[in-house]
Motif scaffolding. Structure first.
Motif, PDB file in Angstrom:
ATOM      1  N   LEU A 139       0.858  -1.170   0.000  1.00  0.00           N
ATOM      2  CA  LEU A 139       0.000   0.000   0.000  1.00  0.00           C
ATOM      3  C   LEU A 139       0.899   1.227   0.000  1.00  0.00           C
TER       4      LEU A 139
ATOM      5  N   SER B 289       1.274   5.182  -0.095  1.00  0.00           N
ATOM      6  CA  SER B 289       0.508   6.398   0.186  1.00  0.00           C
ATOM      7  C   SER B 289       1.306   7.630  -0.207  1.00  0.00           C
TER       8      SER B 289
ATOM      9  N   ILE C 145      -3.882   6.583  -1.985  1.00  0.00           N
ATOM     10  CA  ILE C 145      -3.346   5.252  -1.669  1.00  0.00           C
ATOM     11  C   ILE C 145      -3.496   4.356  -2.888  1.00  0.00           C
TER      12      ILE C 145
ATOM     13  N   ALA D 151      -2.812   0.357  -4.159  1.00  0.00           N
ATOM     14  CA  ALA D 151      -2.533  -1.015  -3.715  1.00  0.00           C
ATOM     15  C   ALA D 151      -1.952  -1.824  -4.866  1.00  0.00           C
TER      16      ALA D 151
ATOM     17  N   TYR E 245      -6.789  -6.286  -1.594  1.00  0.00           N
ATOM     18  CA  TYR E 245      -5.481  -6.787  -1.198  1.00  0.00           C
ATOM     19  C   TYR E 245      -5.667  -7.708  -0.001  1.00  0.00           C
TER      20      TYR E 245
ATOM     21  N   GLY F 158      -4.762  -8.288   3.646  1.00  0.00           N
ATOM     22  CA  GLY F 158      -4.251  -7.458   4.714  1.00  0.00           C
ATOM     23  C   GLY F 158      -3.845  -8.246   5.937  1.00  0.00           C
TER      24      GLY F 158
ATOM     25  N   SER G 133      -9.047  -7.565   2.113  1.00  0.00           N
ATOM     26  CA  SER G 133      -9.334  -6.172   2.440  1.00  0.00           C
ATOM     27  C   SER G 133      -9.381  -5.375   1.150  1.00  0.00           C
TER      28      SER G 133
ATOM     29  N   ILE H  35      -9.047  -1.035  -0.518  1.00  0.00           N
ATOM     30  CA  ILE H  35      -9.047   0.417  -0.441  1.00  0.00           C
ATOM     31  C   ILE H  35     -10.238   0.900  -1.257  1.00  0.00           C
TER      32      ILE H  35
ATOM     33  N   GLU I 250     -10.334   5.029   1.802  1.00  0.00           N
ATOM     34  CA  GLU I 250     -10.570   4.391   3.083  1.00  0.00           C
ATOM     35  C   GLU I 250     -10.209   2.912   3.022  1.00  0.00           C
ATOM     36  N   LYS I 251      -9.708   2.368   4.151  1.00  0.00           N
ATOM     37  CA  LYS I 251      -9.387   0.940   4.247  1.00  0.00           C
ATOM     38  C   LYS I 251     -10.564   0.182   4.849  1.00  0.00           C
TER      39      LYS I 251
ATOM     40  N   GLN J  30     -12.179  -4.045   5.558  1.00  0.00           N
ATOM     41  CA  GLN J  30     -11.919  -5.481   5.635  1.00  0.00           C
ATOM     42  C   GLN J  30     -13.220  -6.220   5.404  1.00  0.00           C
TER      43      GLN J  30
END
Length: 241
Positions: free
Chosen positions: A126, A128, A140, A142, A212, A214, A220, A222, A236-237, A239
């Motif tokens: 990830l 940023s 961000i 990925a 991705y 995580g 998870s 983004i 935002e992240k 899951q």
């Protein structure tokens, strides 16, 4: 996402927890391999296990610069996996990040860092980049590299590796976004604000979502979502489980 010193670990669990990226970090994985050997006198078979694979995450680019007497860094990661070539993947990552956050007038405008996760299937990075020219908005990106091939894989491929179809994944995203939107609605002051947030349910596609693997091997993603306040959008992240 502050960078710290070197770290190393022996792979035991399915996925290493997220680690701060470092100038050189090595992770040794014990991958299970099975071979069968049959002799003329018997059908006995033997198993060989734990073929070690070393994965290194290092800085392909590490530049320091000053803005208004403050020190910042511009970093791009690269991945090395024993037994496979990651050259093409690393070149793609560096080219894409440089093009968006360094080329042209972007030099010394973005403060960048990265974190990573290592699973038995992928290395997920990830990256940023915070805009220093105003607002400090953080982008961000990925990237997922298949450990067996050393190649970058798509978001859809990540979802397939998790055992889900695209439709199943997007169904989970819809549930997550509905809950996220309900939280944002509490910050809305007008009907237009609510309609703006509701557009997140129309942004459920790989154009706006970056899957991705995580922490703890969890699928998870983004999400490029509409929010109330600030820039009006945010990476935002989330899951899935």
């Amino acid at each position: 996402m502050i960078m710290t010193g070197c770290a190393g670990a022996k792979r035991a669990a399915d996925t290493d927890p997220v680690k701060p990226a470092a100038s050189q970090t090595a992770v040794t994985k014990a991958l299970e391999t099975t071979t069968e050997q049959t002799t003329s006198s018997s059908a006995a078979s033997t198993k060989e296990t734990k073929a070690a694979v070393e994965i290194k995450i290092t800085d392909a680019v590490d530049r320091s610069f000053m803005v208004d007497d403050e020190s910042y860094t511009y970093k791009i990661p690269q991945v090395t996996i024993t037994g496979v070539s990651t050259d093409a993947a690393n070149e793609t990552i560096r080219t894409e990040i440089d093009k968006q956050f360094y080329d042209g007038d972007n030099k010394e405008i973005f403060d960048s860092n990265y974190v990573y996760f290592v699973s038995n299937k992928t290395v997920s990075l990830l990256v940023s980049n915070m805009d220093l020219s105003g607002g400090e908005f953080v982008y961000i990106k990925a990237y997922n590299i298949d450990i067996n091939t050393g190649k970058l894989i798509s978001g859809s491929d990540v979802v397939k590796l998790s055992g889900m179809t695209d439709d199943e994944f997007f169904g989970k995203v819809k549930t997550i976004y509905t809950k996220f939107d309900n939280t944002e609605f509490k910050r809305c002051e007008t009907k237009d604000d609510k309609n703006y947030v509701k557009q997140n349910l129309k942004k459920i596609s790989y154009k706006y979502i970056q899957p991705y693997f995580g922490e703890n091997g969890k699928l998870s993603f983004i999400g490029d979502v509409n929010v109330i306040g600030g820039a009006g959008v945010s990476f935002e992240k989330f899951q899935t489980a």
